[in-house]
Design an enzyme around this catalytic site. Structure first.
Site, mmCIF file in Angstrom:
data_model
loop_
_atom_site.group_PDB
_atom_site.id
_atom_site.type_symbol
_atom_site.label_atom_id
_atom_site.label_comp_id
_atom_site.label_asym_id
_atom_site.label_seq_id
_atom_site.Cartn_x
_atom_site.Cartn_y
_atom_site.Cartn_z
ATOM 1 N N CYS A 1 0.205 25.800 14.666
ATOM 2 C CA CYS A 1 0.101 27.047 15.408
ATOM 3 C C CYS A 1 -0.143 28.210 14.436
ATOM 4 O O CYS A 1 0.520 28.311 13.401
ATOM 5 C CB CYS A 1 1.410 27.261 16.181
ATOM 6 N N ASP B 1 23.905 25.736 24.279
ATOM 7 C CA ASP B 1 24.890 25.895 23.203
ATOM 8 C C ASP B 1 26.077 26.749 23.640
ATOM 9 O O ASP B 1 27.225 26.429 23.339
ATOM 10 C CB ASP B 1 24.231 26.516 21.969
ATOM 11 N N MET C 1 1.925 29.221 23.101
ATOM 12 C CA MET C 1 3.007 28.546 22.373
ATOM 13 C C MET C 1 4.187 29.489 22.134
ATOM 14 O O MET C 1 5.345 29.061 22.155
ATOM 15 C CB MET C 1 2.498 27.964 21.050
#
Length: 167
Positions: free
Chosen positions: A83, A133, A118
């Site tokens: 990328c 998390d 992306m």
């Protein structure tokens, strides 16, 4: 690994002579480009309860995830091997608690010779990982799902809008 594309296929853009390469975009026009992506974090009842009651031991998962998503949009080229690093000129990450779980949507903008799909996908993915998390003490059964591009504008390939999800 074959250096030649299969018969009838066009040349591979990210491989040359059988080796990976970063495509040269220096001749492409610099234009305004945007991309919007989404992801979901499905919540088991105990994680939803902790989020709704504000009793999560680590703090507010949605605020942390929003900041993480913004940061992730800017670090995409560090994570996605081929990328291009692009200047993120704007990013917006939104999280909402809905019946199905936490919905995450990110819109990323740039003025560059290549798009930011992306970056938007990375933003929602990183945000989803941070929700996980922050809530994993309440439940390990959280599920990250539905990561997809919703829309993009600009560039040679033109605009794109995803079809609505089937229930």
């Amino acid at each position: 690994m074959s250096a030649e594309p299969p018969s009838g296929a066009s040349a591979l853009t990210h491989f040359q002579a059988g080796r990976p390469r970063m495509v040269d975009v220096s001749e492409k026009a610099v234009t305004l480009r945007t991309a919007t992506a989404e992801a979901w974090v499905r919540l088991p009842p105990e994680a939803r309860a902790a989020l709704e009651a504000g009793t999560n031991a680590k703090g507010d998962p949605l605020v942390v995830a929003q900041l993480a998503g913004l940061s992730g949009s800017k670090r995409t080229a560090d994570l996605i091997t081929l990328c291009h690093p692009v200047p993120v000129t704007g990013a917006d990450v939104r999280l909402a608690l809905e019946d199905a779980g936490v919905r995450i949507e990110a819109t990323v903008r740039t003025t560059a010779p290549t798009g930011v799909e992306m970056e938007a996908l990375t933003a929602v993915s990183v945000a989803a990982l941070n929700v996980y998390d922050m809530l994993k003490a309440a439940s390990k059964a959280l599920e990250i799902t539905g990561v997809r591009l919703l829309a993009k504008t600009g560039g040679k390939s033109g605009d794109y809008t995803a079809a609505p999800r089937q229930p």
